[in-house]
Design an enzyme around this catalytic site. Structure first.
Site, PDB file in Angstrom:
ATOM      1  N   PRO A   1       0.825  -1.214   0.000  1.00 22.77           N
ATOM      2  CG  PRO A   1      -0.951  -1.603   1.462  1.00 22.77           C
ATOM      3  CD  PRO A   1       0.357  -2.193   0.987  1.00 22.77           C
ATOM      4  CB  CYS A   2       1.411   3.400  -2.725  1.00 30.52           C
ATOM      5  SG  CYS A   2      -0.218   3.685  -3.460  1.00 30.52           S
TER       6      CYS A   2
END
Length: 412
Positions: free
Chosen positions: A93-94
């Site tokens: 997840p960014c």
């Protein structure tokens, strides 16, 4: 010849897995923490896929799970996979790295990359494929973080992988290069175990391979795929509206596969002409919202299509959104996000449907999204509705090309 085996970590709804499968890889299992996204992945790539479904191990439940849970409960089984897995892929997840968000070096989601590396140490695959936003390659600034000031986190990851004998290459590359109708610049890291003899960067191979790849898909070898080329067959204008198939009190287009562009034909490969893709639910806008959208569409000289409107214009329109872009029909889209109201249709006063976003992400029409369309309030932290699933995904066309490039590395 046996297919090469991959594991997908932080798999989302399955865009990366779908692309790798299309490239000839065999999925072993995928790890995704949200129930809705995993439901979509399972529906399409396990239950529905009778040709190359995941060869899911008996010791691992087919359910949503975090990388922390798999490390806590299945470390021994992961270690036993050593020598049997060719590739670990994943896009941690960014949000902590994204320029679209608050870009927080101490965001706990950034720590998930460390769990990724821990799983790599146990399984020791020959190849690694890590995808993230372009901010992964930019330094954090300021003080008070556990990441050194001005330290590029990509270099932190590279150093850790080199410590366990991986040769690492990375680059920010646009999804549009692969025929995806949006720029979507993405950080891509490819690592090869004991790859000291690899001199040619995989990204050099990508540049050489792209014209051939696009041609194999029936697409023009260079240049943009426009928004209209991607979604014109999903327009409301001139088409019958029917009750939405999966949500009461909503409408959708009655789909008809006529006068398809080359890109639309590619997205519909594998389905019959009469097949209607899911997730066609049309939004129900307030009258004031629709009138605001009409004002933007009807005044292209003032409200430039294909460009995010300046803050002053958004204020004058009565919206406090950070980003709002009316699409240009003859150019590719802006990068698809998890927020459905970031983009305005190029000719109709409405936001895009989930299926239109999925088309711009290069998901084929047979791929069926599951769960709610949207969510709000406290549930936003736990649920992953369809718009979010699509916005978070790796474009399958891009993933397929990357899978083929990694396979080519064996022959270099």
């Amino acid at each position: 010849m046996d297919k090469k085996v991959f594991i997908d970590l932080f798999a989302g709804c399955g865009g990366l897995s779908l692309g790798l499968t299309n490239a000839g890889w065999q999925g072993l299992f995928a790890v995704e923490r949200t129930a809705d996204a995993f439901k979509t992945l399972k529906h399409n790539l396990i239950d529905k896929n009778t040709v190359t479904p995941f060869k899911w191990p008996e010791w691992l439940p087919q359910k949503e799970m975090t990388t922390s849970e798999i490390l806590d409960n299945y470390k021994e089984q992961l270690a036993n996979l050593k020598g049997t897995v060719d590739l670990i892929a994943g896009g941690p997840p960014c949000q902590g790295f994204s320029f679209a968000g608050r870009r927080n070096p101490n965001d706990p989601r950034n720590k998930l990359t460390e769990q990724y590396i821990e799983i790599v140490k146990l399984v020791q695959p020959k190849y690694l494929l890590l995808e993230n936003v372009k901010g992964f390659k930019s330094p954090f600034k300021g003080s008070g973080s556990d990441i050194a000031k001005n330290k590029v986190y990509a270099e932190v990851v590279k150093d850790k992988l080199e410590e366990i004998d991986y040769k690492v290459f990375y680059k920010v590359i646009q999804a549009s290069k692969f025929g995806v109708p949006q720029p979507r610049p993405r950080f891509i890291m490819i690592a090869i175990k004991d790859g000291e003899k690899i001199e040619k960067s995989p990204f050099d191979l990508i540049e050489e391979f792209l014209p051939e790849y696009r041609k194999s898909k029936g697409l023009k070898e260079v240049g943009e795929i426009s928004v209209k080329e991607a979604i014109s067959d999903l327009e409301i204008t001139g088409r019958e509206l029917i009750d939405c198939e999966d949500t009461k009190n909503f409408k959708q287009v009655k789909y008809s596969a006529e006068s398809l562009t080359t890109y639309q034909q590619l997205m519909r490969s594998g389905v019959q002409d009469k097949y209607s893709p899911n997730s066609l639910r049309l939004p129900k806008h307030k009258t004031s919202t629709r009138l605001r959208f009409e004002k933007v569409i009807d005044n292209p000289d003032k409200y430039k299509k294909g460009t995010s409107l300046p803050k002053a214009q958004m204020v004058s329109l009565g919206t406090n959104k950070r980003s709002f872009t009316p699409l240009h029909p003859d150019h590719h889209a802006c990068t698809i996000t998890t927020l459905p109201d970031d983009l305005l249709h190029y000719s109709e006063p409405r936001i895009l449907t989930v299926r239109e976003n999925a088309r711009i992400q290069s998901f084929p029409d047979w791929f069926e999204f599951q769960g709610k369309y949207t969510t709000g309030g406290p549930k936003r932290k736990e649920e992953c509705p369809r718009y979010t699933q699509v916005g978070n995904a790796v474009p399958p066309l891009m993933a397929e090309a990357l899978g083929k490039i990694i396979d080519k590395l064996n022959n270099e």
